[in-house]
Design a protein around this motif. Structure first.
Motif, PDB file in Angstrom:
ATOM      1  N   LYS A   1     -12.926   9.927  12.687  1.00 44.41           N
ATOM      2  CA  LYS A   1     -12.925   8.478  12.442  1.00 44.41           C
ATOM      3  C   LYS A   1     -12.016   7.761  13.433  1.00 44.41           C
ATOM      4  O   LYS A   1     -12.343   6.660  13.907  1.00 44.41           O
ATOM      5  CB  LYS A   1     -12.489   8.197  11.006  1.00 44.41           C
ATOM      6  CG  LYS A   1     -12.916   6.818  10.499  1.00 44.41           C
ATOM      7  CD  LYS A   1     -12.761   6.726   9.011  1.00 44.41           C
ATOM      8  CE  LYS A   1     -13.370   5.424   8.478  1.00 44.41           C
ATOM      9  NZ  LYS A   1     -14.833   5.415   8.567  1.00 44.41           N
TER      10      LYS A   1
ATOM     11  N   ILE B   1     -19.284   4.410   7.390  1.00 44.47           N
ATOM     12  CA  ILE B   1     -18.927   4.167   5.998  1.00 44.47           C
ATOM     13  C   ILE B   1     -17.570   4.814   5.711  1.00 44.47           C
ATOM     14  O   ILE B   1     -17.083   5.594   6.528  1.00 44.47           O
ATOM     15  CB  ILE B   1     -20.001   4.717   5.021  1.00 44.47           C
ATOM     16  CG1 ILE B   1     -20.096   6.247   5.114  1.00 44.47           C
ATOM     17  CG2 ILE B   1     -21.350   4.077   5.280  1.00 44.47           C
ATOM     18  CD1 ILE B   1     -21.081   6.862   4.112  1.00 44.47           C
ATOM     19  N   PRO B   2     -16.923   4.479   4.587  1.00 42.37           N
ATOM     20  CA  PRO B   2     -15.614   5.076   4.277  1.00 42.37           C
ATOM     21  C   PRO B   2     -15.654   6.612   4.318  1.00 42.37           C
ATOM     22  O   PRO B   2     -16.639   7.230   3.920  1.00 42.37           O
ATOM     23  CB  PRO B   2     -15.318   4.560   2.864  1.00 42.37           C
ATOM     24  CG  PRO B   2     -16.028   3.247   2.804  1.00 42.37           C
ATOM     25  CD  PRO B   2     -17.292   3.454   3.590  1.00 42.37           C
ATOM     26  N   LEU B   3     -14.559   7.205   4.803  1.00 40.31           N
ATOM     27  CA  LEU B   3     -14.501   8.643   5.009  1.00 40.31           C
ATOM     28  C   LEU B   3     -14.765   9.422   3.722  1.00 40.31           C
ATOM     29  O   LEU B   3     -15.492  10.414   3.730  1.00 40.31           O
ATOM     30  CB  LEU B   3     -13.123   9.027   5.576  1.00 40.31           C
ATOM     31  CG  LEU B   3     -12.878  10.514   5.848  1.00 40.31           C
ATOM     32  CD1 LEU B   3     -13.874  11.051   6.858  1.00 40.31           C
ATOM     33  CD2 LEU B   3     -11.439  10.726   6.337  1.00 40.31           C
TER      34      LEU B   3
ATOM     35  N   GLU C   1     -16.542   8.599   1.133  1.00 41.17           N
ATOM     36  CA  GLU C   1     -17.962   8.548   0.783  1.00 41.17           C
ATOM     37  C   GLU C   1     -18.783   9.423   1.718  1.00 41.17           C
ATOM     38  O   GLU C   1     -19.704  10.132   1.288  1.00 41.17           O
ATOM     39  CB  GLU C   1     -18.469   7.104   0.830  1.00 41.17           C
ATOM     40  CG  GLU C   1     -17.885   6.218  -0.256  1.00 41.17           C
ATOM     41  CD  GLU C   1     -18.480   4.811  -0.234  1.00 41.17           C
ATOM     42  OE1 GLU C   1     -19.610   4.658   0.276  1.00 41.17           O
ATOM     43  OE2 GLU C   1     -17.815   3.883  -0.706  1.00 41.17           O
TER      44      GLU C   1
ATOM     45  N   GLY D   1      -8.821   8.832   4.421  1.00 40.89           N
ATOM     46  CA  GLY D   1      -9.537   7.585   4.694  1.00 40.89           C
ATOM     47  C   GLY D   1      -8.723   6.363   4.316  1.00 40.89           C
ATOM     48  O   GLY D   1      -8.685   5.373   5.053  1.00 40.89           O
ATOM     49  N   TYR D   2      -8.044   6.434   3.176  1.00 40.04           N
ATOM     50  CA  TYR D   2      -7.219   5.315   2.739  1.00 40.04           C
ATOM     51  C   TYR D   2      -6.083   5.068   3.729  1.00 40.04           C
ATOM     52  O   TYR D   2      -5.760   3.910   4.047  1.00 40.04           O
ATOM     53  CB  TYR D   2      -6.660   5.595   1.346  1.00 40.04           C
ATOM     54  CG  TYR D   2      -5.885   4.445   0.761  1.00 40.04           C
ATOM     55  CD1 TYR D   2      -6.528   3.279   0.350  1.00 40.04           C
ATOM     56  CD2 TYR D   2      -4.496   4.526   0.616  1.00 40.04           C
ATOM     57  CE1 TYR D   2      -5.807   2.218  -0.197  1.00 40.04           C
ATOM     58  CE2 TYR D   2      -3.783   3.472   0.070  1.00 40.04           C
ATOM     59  CZ  TYR D   2      -4.436   2.323  -0.331  1.00 40.04           C
ATOM     60  OH  TYR D   2      -3.725   1.263  -0.861  1.00 40.04           O
TER      61      TYR D   2
ATOM     62  N   ASP E   1      -9.536   2.604   5.104  1.00 45.15           N
ATOM     63  CA  ASP E   1     -10.713   2.470   4.243  1.00 45.15           C
ATOM     64  C   ASP E   1     -10.318   1.807   2.933  1.00 45.15           C
ATOM     65  O   ASP E   1      -9.190   1.973   2.448  1.00 45.15           O
ATOM     66  CB  ASP E   1     -11.321   3.850   3.925  1.00 45.15           C
ATOM     67  CG  ASP E   1     -12.042   4.452   5.129  1.00 45.15           C
ATOM     68  OD1 ASP E   1     -12.314   3.712   6.091  1.00 45.15           O
ATOM     69  OD2 ASP E   1     -12.331   5.664   5.088  1.00 45.15           O
ATOM     70  N   THR E   2     -11.256   1.062   2.351  1.00 44.25           N
ATOM     71  CA  THR E   2     -11.011   0.504   1.029  1.00 44.25           C
ATOM     72  C   THR E   2     -10.976   1.636   0.003  1.00 44.25           C
ATOM     73  O   THR E   2     -11.689   2.635   0.144  1.00 44.25           O
ATOM     74  CB  THR E   2     -12.107  -0.497   0.645  1.00 44.25           C
ATOM     75  OG1 THR E   2     -13.389   0.143   0.717  1.00 44.25           O
ATOM     76  CG2 THR E   2     -12.103  -1.693   1.587  1.00 44.25           C
TER      77      THR E   2
END
Length: 291
Positions: A23, A86-88, A90, A261-262, A266-267
């Protein structure tokens, strides 16, 4: 602890870290470039390992070795592309639908038992996919669809390991994956100037740009090393234990992926996404308990 489970736990942790690095690299490189560089370095690492300790198994079924490599490449490019879009958490969760597909493929092609309870577990897992992708209104995002498709191709690649594990050293199986995963991107790069691809397939025909930043090269090198290590551990895991059980253990990289991811911006997953993740994990656990 069963050696296959231990191998899979280590592979899952490293895989989540690899996704985070992918990412980060996606800010400067296309998904296909990341796949290409990762596998090129992987070739060097595997050849070095084979030189230290040569392959001793009998070999054979070259077509299955090639098929494993090709299916692995398709799964990887779809996975890396979804990581960039898309978010990691997910992306990795959708990729980890592969154990559900592995259980189905193991039943049809490897003749592993699949009881009614297993079927119920698979239905629960796939219901989790619905919660994550949220296809309400009879539509689903293209990126989420590719994530699920990547999970299916990963499952088919893993299933082929069972067919050749007694013929080839796990390093040779991984070598087939990284070689094919380098050749196919090279071909796509070479023809991309002559292809007017639709928007949905543009990620397969990007312009090749050689990185100039030292930091990018260091990240590429680190990613190649840990992802090759993860693939080797994964191959060892599927060779050592039943495909369906090892597939379940691979779910452990989901919480790691959400955390990474956060940290990368990421959300945080909403309640439906968390419910979907829980259902997928529950389905995997139930599949494991039936074996």
């Amino acid at each position: 602890m069963d050696s296959g489970i231990l191998f899979m736990l280590l592979s899952a942790l490293i895989s989540a870290l690899n996704g985070a690095i992918t990412k980060i690299l996606s800010d400067d490189l296309s998904a296909l470039e990341i796949v290409f560089f990762r596998n090129m370095i992987g070739i060097v690492l595997i050849l070095w390992a084979l030189r230290i300790k040569p392959h001793k198994l009998v070999g054979g079924k070259i077509h299955m070795l090639f098929l494993r490599g090709f299916l692995g490449f398709v799964a990887m490019i779809l996975f890396f592309y979804t990581i960039t879009t898309i978010p990691l958490g997910e992306a990795i969760t959708l990729n980890k639908t592969s154990p559900l597909f592995v259980s189905i493929l193991a039943y049809y092609f490897l003749h592993e038992h699949l009881s009614k309870r297993s079927i119920l577990a698979l239905l629960i897992g796939f219901l989790g996919i619905v919660f994550i992708t949220k296809p309400f209104g009879m539509s689903i995002s293209y990126e989420h669809f590719l994530g699920i498709l990547g999970g299916f191709f990963a499952a088919t690649a893993y299933a082929t390991i069972k067919k050749i594990k007694d013929l080839y050293d796990s390093r040779v199986i991984v070598l087939s994956f990284v070689v094919i995963g380098s050749v196919f991107p090279a071909v796509l790069f070479s023809i991309s100037p002559y292809i007017d691809a639709p928007a949905s397939l543009e990620f397969l025909f990007p312009e090749f740009i050689l990185p100039k930043s030292l930091n990018i090269w260091l990240l590429i090198g680190f990613m190649a090393f840990i992802s090759t290590l993860s693939q080797w551990l994964l191959t060892k895991a599927y060779s050592a234990s039943k495909a369906s059980i090892i597939g379940v253990i691979s779910y452990t990289n989901i919480p790691f992926a959400i955390g990474f991811g956060y940290m990368l911006g990421d959300t945080f997953p909403d309640i439906l996404t968390f419910c979907g993740i829980a259902l997928i994990i529950l389905g995997g656990v139930l599949v494991s308990k039936t074996k």
